[in-house]
Scaffold this motif. Structure first.
Motif: not given
Lengths: 254, 324
Positions: A92, A169, A172-174, A201
């Motif tokens: 990421q 990861e 993440g944040g997408v 996660h």
């Protein structure tokens, strides 16, 4: 996503009593597992459980303290350079160069992964078409939305059709829609015979893996199909399975 | 406690024709969106736990930076407890605690030195406000002489929270405190926030994890610099005014590609071990007919049921409807 991974297909990742110590601290403690060609293997664990250390060993970046590991047919201790040449890696945090254009990133990574100029050209065209990226070809990566970047980063990490791709990861944040599109790309790569080793996660994503391995304090606490784990732990979701297992951790995350 | 009206910020020059920031004007929105060509507006009450839920790049950090007086908005008004973020910034800084998304304590100072430093900056002592941080601090106390840079992710997060609280702020700003944190530590962290709320602190928190939305009193769903909706998590779910179905079979990936070929199906997305889908016209959809179609198509162990949507379903539905 459950698909049928041929039980007799070849083993592409093998960890045999793999251990890594940093001084007195045992980050990865005697782990054993095998991953077969085309499998999507989820690697879960709390922060500090040893996921990154294990992944770094398997990708030829860290020499194990003891134990044996094989990836793509090469020994991770004695042939780390050959391992690196036969895998893809995407995280990421670091994936593409923001200050390079889309096509320049593809050329750079294609070159690093050992493709020649004509292969890169063919791959670039193919990629632009498949991702519907034709209009973005000459744009700087930093101007792209995050979702585009992640898809491009993944496509670049498998541009040389590696035997194994390690995804640390990746989502993440997408946003939720892009996250799902991303998993559809992962799935296609697996159908194409690329073995996928992925950490996440998001526990719903654990369900998309053929098998998941849960690491607690450096040791494997569970390794099975998501459906079988849910039955064994009498849980409705992987989130519950994870909570039951990770709560056993005594190690302070590090 | 927090009042935001028509807030607008564009990081590009306004005449450049490009936009990156919050409150992008001139876009088609559905009726549930509060702002229309006039930036973003919302308010947070005293002792409320308010969540900004959205992906990276949605504008969450921009809102935090404006409210903590670190950057200036281009247009609009924001006040905290009646104080204006532009004119009264000095007063505001005494009243807010801010935990930025990136770890920003002094790596070379120890745990205790960091905490003492932040207490001193705000003209107070650890002793004076120890009650507020006690529950969190005892968990990192065994490492109080360790340098902050040598702490693990979870411990850094706890120390940062202590430092943001040590001057007893009225409003706490937490920018993605749980990003990259495992599910167990995330649950623990939210437990700490619930406790702080009971002590009267107003909390604005952002997260990309949709499952954390339910833990907030109210939430704003945000994407591309604009709000998709603001309400309590329960009401947002209630506003999902169509049928949502869940389907499973023994071949999940084929199921997804098959669903996409059915004309009657509107959207279909993988959700853990099942697929959630909506249909175009309720009256044209029959569960039993659909089930036999799937069985005929080679699927086994087909399970179809109507389900209640979660926040993530709502987010996806809203982001489809809204042309952002």
């Amino acid at each position: 996503m459950n698909k049928i991974v041929n039980p007799i297909s070849e083993i592409v990742i093998k960890a045999d009593h793999l251990t890594k110590k940093f001084g007195q601290f045992t980050a990865v403690d005697d782990i054993c597992f095998e991953v077969r060609k085309g499998e999507i293997f989820g690697f879960l664990g709390a922060n500090g459980a040893g996921k990154t250390t294990a992944m770094r060993m398997l990708s030829g970046l860290l020499i194990p303290t003891s134990g044996v590991g094989q990836v793509a047919g090469f020994d991770i201790t004695h042939q780390p350079e050959q391992v690196k040449r036969n895998i893809g890696y995407m995280s990421q945090r670091f994936s593409l160069y923001d200050d390079l254009k889309v096509w320049e990133n593809i050329e750079l990574f294609g070159g690093i992964y050992g493709l020649n100029a004509s292969q890169i050209k063919i791959k670039t065209d193919e990629l632009m078409q498949r991702l519907n990226f034709e209009d973005e070809r000459n744009k700087l990566v930093k101007s792209l939305p995050l979702g585009f970047k992640q898809k491009l980063a993944f496509a670049v990490s498998v541009i040389h059709h590696p035997q194994v791709v390690f995804l640390d990861e990746p989502t993440g944040g997408v946003d939720p829609i892009t996250r799902r599109n991303f998993w559809e790309m992962i799935y296609e790569a697996a159908v194409d015979g690329i073995t996928v080793f992925v950490t996440t996660h998001y526990m719903d994503e654990a369900e998309y893996c053929d098998r998941v391995c849960i690491l607690v304090d450096g040791k494997i606490e569970a390794l099975d199909k998501p459906g079988d784990l849910k039955v064994r732990f009498n849980a409705d979701s992987m989130d519950e399975v994870f909570l039951q297992l990770a709560r056993k951790a005594t190690r302070l995350d590090g | 406690m927090i009042d935001v009206k028509n807030l607008y910020k564009n990081y590009y020059p306004n005449d450049s024709g490009k936009f990156a920031g919050i409150g992008k004007p001139g876009i088609k929105k559905n009726e549930s969106v509060l702002s229309e060509d006039t930036g973003i507006s919302f308010n947070v009450s005293e002792a409320e736990l308010f969540g900004l839920i959205g992906p990276d790049g949605a504008g969450k950090t921009t809102i935090f930076r404006i409210l903590t007086t670190l950057i200036l908005p281009d247009k609009g008004i924001a006040t905290l407890g009646g104080l204006d973020v532009v004119n009264d910034y000095k007063e505001i800084r005494k009243k807010v605690g801010y935990m930025p998304g990136r770890f920003s304590l002094y790596q070379d100072l120890t745990v205790l030195e960091n905490l003492e430093f932040f207490a001193t900056v705000f003209n107070t002592t650890i002793k004076e406000n120890y009650d507020l941080i006690k529950d969190i601090y005892v968990q990192i106390e065994p490492f109080k002489n360790r340098r902050a840079g040598k702490l693990s992710g979870g411990m850094k997060q706890k120390l940062a929270l202590c430092c943001a609280l040590i001057h007893k702020p009225e409003i706490l700003f937490l920018d993605e405190p749980t990003t990259g944190v495992d599910p167990v530590s995330r649950k623990e962290f939210w437990g700490m926030l619930q406790k702080l709320k009971t002590q009267g602190i107003t909390i604005l928190v952002s997260t990309p994890y949709m499952d954390e939305a339910a833990l907030c009193d109210r939430i704003a769903l945000i994407q591309n610099g604009n709000f998709l909706n603001i309400d309590t998590p329960e009401n947002i779910v209630k506003q999902f005014n169509r049928d949502l179905w869940s389907v499973k079979s023994n071949q999940m990936h084929h199921l997804l590609t098959d669903l996409r070929t059915f004309d009657s199906i509107d959207s279909s997305f993988a959700f853990g071990d099942s697929i959630h889908f909506t249909v175009k016209h309720k009256k044209d959809f029959s569960k039993s007919e659909f089930e036999s179609l799937l069985l005929a198509g080679g699927h086994n162990k087909v399970e179809i049921r109507k389900i209640n949507p979660g926040i993530e379903d709502c987010f996806m539905e809203l982001s489809k409807k809204t042309d952002l």
